[in-house]
Enzyme design. Structure first.
Site, PDB file in Angstrom:
ATOM      1  N   CYS A 101       0.794  -1.232   0.000  1.00  0.00           N
ATOM      2  CA  CYS A 101       0.000   0.000   0.000  1.00  0.00           C
ATOM      3  C   CYS A 101       0.831   1.290   0.000  1.00  0.00           C
ATOM      4  O   CYS A 101       0.587   2.169  -0.843  1.00  0.00           O
ATOM      5  CB  CYS A 101      -0.974   0.004   1.167  1.00  0.00           C
ATOM      6  SG  CYS A 101      -1.369  -1.610   1.823  1.00  0.00           S
ATOM      7  N   ARG A 134       6.576 -11.222   5.605  1.00  0.00           N
ATOM      8  CA  ARG A 134       6.135 -10.946   6.964  1.00  0.00           C
ATOM      9  C   ARG A 134       6.712 -12.012   7.867  1.00  0.00           C
ATOM     10  O   ARG A 134       6.699 -13.194   7.521  1.00  0.00           O
ATOM     11  CB  ARG A 134       4.603 -11.001   7.062  1.00  0.00           C
ATOM     12  CG  ARG A 134       3.943  -9.876   6.305  1.00  0.00           C
ATOM     13  CD  ARG A 134       2.440  -9.946   6.396  1.00  0.00           C
ATOM     14  NE  ARG A 134       1.860  -8.986   5.456  1.00  0.00           N
ATOM     15  CZ  ARG A 134       0.570  -8.923   5.148  1.00  0.00           C
ATOM     16  NH1 ARG A 134      -0.281  -9.764   5.709  1.00  0.00           N
ATOM     17  NH2 ARG A 134       0.127  -8.029   4.292  1.00  0.00           N
ATOM     18  N   HIS A 182      -4.854  -1.307  -5.468  1.00  0.00           N
ATOM     19  CA  HIS A 182      -5.426  -0.195  -4.715  1.00  0.00           C
ATOM     20  C   HIS A 182      -6.169   0.696  -5.679  1.00  0.00           C
ATOM     21  O   HIS A 182      -5.641   1.064  -6.725  1.00  0.00           O
ATOM     22  CB  HIS A 182      -4.330   0.568  -3.980  1.00  0.00           C
ATOM     23  CG  HIS A 182      -3.683  -0.268  -2.927  1.00  0.00           C
ATOM     24  ND1 HIS A 182      -2.547  -0.995  -3.159  1.00  0.00           N
ATOM     25  CD2 HIS A 182      -4.071  -0.546  -1.654  1.00  0.00           C
ATOM     26  CE1 HIS A 182      -2.247  -1.676  -2.065  1.00  0.00           C
ATOM     27  NE2 HIS A 182      -3.149  -1.429  -1.141  1.00  0.00           N
ATOM     28  N   HIS A 206      -8.285  -0.902  -0.639  1.00  0.00           N
ATOM     29  CA  HIS A 206      -7.362  -2.040  -0.712  1.00  0.00           C
ATOM     30  C   HIS A 206      -8.194  -3.245  -1.115  1.00  0.00           C
ATOM     31  O   HIS A 206      -9.261  -3.460  -0.533  1.00  0.00           O
ATOM     32  CB  HIS A 206      -6.758  -2.379   0.651  1.00  0.00           C
ATOM     33  CG  HIS A 206      -6.131  -1.230   1.373  1.00  0.00           C
ATOM     34  ND1 HIS A 206      -4.776  -1.049   1.416  1.00  0.00           N
ATOM     35  CD2 HIS A 206      -6.673  -0.225   2.099  1.00  0.00           C
ATOM     36  CE1 HIS A 206      -4.505   0.021   2.160  1.00  0.00           C
ATOM     37  NE2 HIS A 206      -5.635   0.541   2.571  1.00  0.00           N
ATOM     38  N   LYS A 263     -14.837  -2.839   5.962  1.00  0.00           N
ATOM     39  CA  LYS A 263     -14.278  -3.803   5.014  1.00  0.00           C
ATOM     40  C   LYS A 263     -15.227  -4.952   4.750  1.00  0.00           C
ATOM     41  O   LYS A 263     -16.138  -5.227   5.531  1.00  0.00           O
ATOM     42  CB  LYS A 263     -12.952  -4.342   5.533  1.00  0.00           C
ATOM     43  CG  LYS A 263     -13.072  -5.119   6.827  1.00  0.00           C
ATOM     44  CD  LYS A 263     -11.767  -5.834   7.156  1.00  0.00           C
ATOM     45  CE  LYS A 263     -11.919  -6.601   8.455  1.00  0.00           C
ATOM     46  NZ  LYS A 263     -10.810  -7.466   8.776  1.00  0.00           N
ATOM     47  N   ASP A 320      -2.568  -7.987  -5.410  1.00  0.00           N
ATOM     48  CA  ASP A 320      -2.952  -6.768  -4.711  1.00  0.00           C
ATOM     49  C   ASP A 320      -3.345  -5.674  -5.701  1.00  0.00           C
ATOM     50  O   ASP A 320      -2.844  -5.642  -6.832  1.00  0.00           O
ATOM     51  CB  ASP A 320      -1.752  -6.292  -3.884  1.00  0.00           C
ATOM     52  CG  ASP A 320      -2.151  -5.376  -2.745  1.00  0.00           C
ATOM     53  OD1 ASP A 320      -3.362  -5.215  -2.520  1.00  0.00           O
ATOM     54  OD2 ASP A 320      -1.247  -4.836  -2.087  1.00  0.00           O
ATOM     55  N   GLN A 356       0.953 -11.180  -3.246  1.00  0.00           N
ATOM     56  CA  GLN A 356      -0.473 -10.864  -3.220  1.00  0.00           C
ATOM     57  C   GLN A 356      -0.955 -10.485  -4.610  1.00  0.00           C
ATOM     58  O   GLN A 356      -0.211  -9.886  -5.376  1.00  0.00           O
ATOM     59  CB  GLN A 356      -0.726  -9.658  -2.306  1.00  0.00           C
ATOM     60  CG  GLN A 356      -0.433  -9.898  -0.847  1.00  0.00           C
ATOM     61  CD  GLN A 356      -0.648  -8.641  -0.027  1.00  0.00           C
ATOM     62  OE1 GLN A 356      -0.233  -7.558  -0.412  1.00  0.00           O
ATOM     63  NE2 GLN A 356      -1.291  -8.787   1.112  1.00  0.00           N
TER      64      GLN A 356
HETATM   65 ZN   LIG Z   1      -3.296  -2.215   0.675  1.00  0.00          ZN
END
Ligand SMILES: [Zn+2]
Ligand SMILES: [Zn+2]
Length: 651
Positions: A344, A373, A395, A521, A475, A393, A391
């Site tokens: 992010c 992580r 945004h 996200h 969320k 991912d 991910q």
């Molecule tokens: Zn994010």
């Protein structure tokens, strides 16, 4: 005597003497209800039948028909009954704690000798004997000094330590199952006979440190599973057996997909077969995102701590981050960087390049973002929980008014992707504003309404989890159900009013003034690693043809057919199929067996007859019969079968 008024679920009110127990209330309604009752709900709190009710309240009586409460009580009572059985068999064993967990419970014991599988059988037998006695459950509230003196006298040091850790003013509740006593908040069933004697099983013993602290004593944890009836227990055990057969770590070896090793805990070494599946899935996701209007980017792995301080991760997430220290040329101090744990903050850096106007929004930035992580070694599990992962991912930077349409578009995309990958059933949970949060109530109202309205467009069976949103916005969580009924939380969609402020993201509105965009996200698969683990187990390794690492193996029956084998492989590869030759000097049945273990979906067997007729003999995974087809016809049919579900040709 003072009266109190109790309100029942149907709205009826009745007066009772103050201090009436829920059991007495049930008895006043019907003796049959008093017998079937397991517990109650008093003003929203799960209430033991023996507890007195002191004020006007809403009340409902639970029976075994109330699944959630019944299972909680059954598992909790099983934990007590198991501990009682253990101390009956081995009086010297010290007891500690025994909470309810998913599908069952555990209890931690201090015993020098390890528990053996035979011991578990003996404990189960003793538990059945206790259930058959139908011993009443009793409860009392004690003061602290009495409780401590009691456990000191009984030589139960762990219980003494537990009581000493409880804040001074809390009453201590004691429970008895027959003569056996434990410190416990309750509630519990009426008597041990309410437990289903044929619906539990002790599963395993594992080491566990007292209070989860590795400097403290190691205890033995016995796990049990418990259900309402024998059929539910059997279904659970069958599911576990099926899950063990499908274990992605075992299939990963058999199919030569990946391995992991000590030098890189929680990181995956992908082998050619595994990387082929990974890439096919990533290519598919890339096409889907591209068609849905996302722009793909790539951001750095190693980023200075300064950015993580600005984003707030350094303060809140530091212990999960991998730190990279570098001696920069000429610098007095080491430069401290972190491997990114999430993408992010980097995406905001891309957004912040150049002035953005309302015409640029919504801006959907996607990244197959490689993240690291630090997870504790005990929590890691094959591909399902790793330290290094990628991910899917993205945004979305948008205005407040665009949240709903973006959310609806996301749910459409997610449903379609899940269906393509073989998952038609998934649940949606909406988590709303927590007590501690950023952003005005107006923007929370707007965002929660936008998410809920987007969900409603596709379905009406969703769950709301009040107060469970992130501090930065509401969320949605998406949980899919696999082929053997297990649920996996994969997709997520989170509105964020915080990070754009912290990292200074802006756009120029129609009014010519600067505004903050909302940051959404979102991920569909979650991580490629974990999703591949789920896919492998869902399909028990028999991946859909378009995802199979080796789609076709062409196996010779006699070595004189080798040239033709290579010709067939070349034709398949020209048609875009992943094909391999097997011209080893082995019997065809041996080859077929070996490739079946490797889950190759199609084996083409080729002998002199096929050479002469320019045909192939087709054998599909899991089928014993074969069919014969002309070479060109077979290649065309297989190429058709290999088309990915989004209908686009492979690269
Ligand atoms: Zn994010
Ligand atoms: Zn208890």
């Amino acid at each position: 005597m003072t009266q109190i008024s109790l309100t029942f679920p149907d709205g009826n009110k009745r007066d009772y003497a103050k201090g009436v127990t829920a059991a007495e209330v049930a008895q006043s309604i019907a003796p049959s209800l008093a017998k079937a009752a397991i517990s109650a709900c008093v003003d929203g709190r799960h209430w033991d039948l023996q507890w007195p009710i002191e004020a006007d309240s809403q009340i409902a009586i639970y029976t075994m028909k109330d699944d959630a409460q019944a299972l909680e009580l059954i598992r909790h009572d099983f934990a007590h009954v198991m501990a009682r059985a253990v101390q009956k068999l081995w009086p010297e064993v010290k007891v500690t704690i025994g909470p309810v967990v998913e599908n069952g419970w555990y209890y931690d014991f201090d015993r020098e000798e390890p528990f053996t599988p035979e011991d578990l059988g003996a404990i189960e037998k003793e538990m059945r004997a206790i259930i058959a006695e139908r011993d009443p459950v009793k409860t009392e509230v004690w003061d602290r000094s009495r409780a401590i003196a009691h456990y000191v006298a009984k030589n139960e040091p762990f219980k003494v330590e537990l009581i000493e850790a409880i804040p001074g003013d809390e009453p201590l509740r004691m429970y008895w199952h027959g003569h056996w006593q434990d410190l416990c908040r309750g509630p519990h069933l009426q008597h041990t006979g309410q437990l289903p004697a044929d619906a539990f099983k002790l599963m395993s013993v594992a080491g566990a440190y007292w209070r989860g602290d590795h400097t403290k004593k190691q205890l033995q944890r016995i796990y049990g599973v418990g259900f309402k009836n024998r059929d539910d227990l059997k279904a659970h055990l069958t599911m576990l057996e099926e899950a063990a057969k499908r274990d992605h770590r075992k299939l990963g070896r058999e199919m030569e997909l990946f391995h992991m090793q000590e030098e890189a805990p929680g990181m995956v070494f992908w082998h050619p077969n595994g990387w082929t599946v990974y890439s096919a899935l990533q290519d598919y996701m890339r096409r889907r995102l591209d068609r849905a209007g996302y722009k793909e980017i790539k951001t750095p792995q190693v980023v200075d701590r300064v950015l993580w301080e600005r984003s707030g991760h350094w303060e809140a997430y530091r212990e999960n981050m991998f730190i990279v220290e570098v001696d920069e040329e000429g610098a007095k101090e080491k430069r401290i960087n972190a491997l990114k744990p999430m993408n992010c903050p980097c995406h905001v850096q891309v957004y912040n390049q150049g002035l953005k106007s309302y015409r640029d929004l919504p801006l959907r930035l996607a990244e197959f973002g490689s993240c690291h992580r630090y997870e504790s070694s005990g929590s890691m599990h094959g591909l399902m929980r790793v330290r290094g992962f990628v991910q899917d991912d993205a945004h979305i930077f948008c205005t407040e008014d665009q949240i709903e349409a973006e959310c609806a578009g996301f749910i459409d995309l997610l449903s379609s992707v899940y269906a393509d990958l073989g998952f038609t059933k998934f649940d949606i949970k909406l988590s709303t504003r927590p007590e501690v949060r950023v952003g005005s109530d107006e923007i929370w109202d707007k965002a929660e309404a936008a998410l809920e309205s987007a969900v409603r467009k596709v379905r009406n069976d969703y769950v709301i989890d009040p107060g469970e949103g992130a501090f930065y916005g509401p969320k949605l969580d998406f949980k899919l159900t696999d082929a053997i009924g297990r649920e996996w939380q994969c997709g997520t969609f989170q509105a964020d009013f915080n990070l754009p402020v912290r990292l200074g993201a802006e756009y120029v509105g129609e009014d010519g003034a600067k505004h903050r965009p909302v940051m959404l996200h979102r991920a569909i698969l979650g991580s490629f690693e974990r999703f591949l683990g789920i896919l492998i187990e869902n399909y028990a390794g028999k991946l859909p043809f378009w995802l199979a690492p080796r789609q076709v193996v062409v196996a010779s029956i006699v070595s004189d057919a080798d040239d033709y084998v290579h010709e067939v492989v070349a034709a398949l590869r020209d048609a875009g199929l992943r094909a391999e030759a097997d011209t080893r000097n082995e019997k065809i049945n041996y080859k077929v067996r070996e490739h079946s273990v490797g889950k190759v979906p199609v084996i083409l067997a080729v002998g002199m007859k096929e050479v002469a007729e320019r045909t192939v003999s087709i054998r599909r995974l899991g089928e014993t019969r074969t069919e014969t087809a002309g070479l060109a016809e077979a290649v065309a049919a297989l190429a058709g079968d290999a088309t990915p579900p989004d209908g686009l040709a492979r690269k």
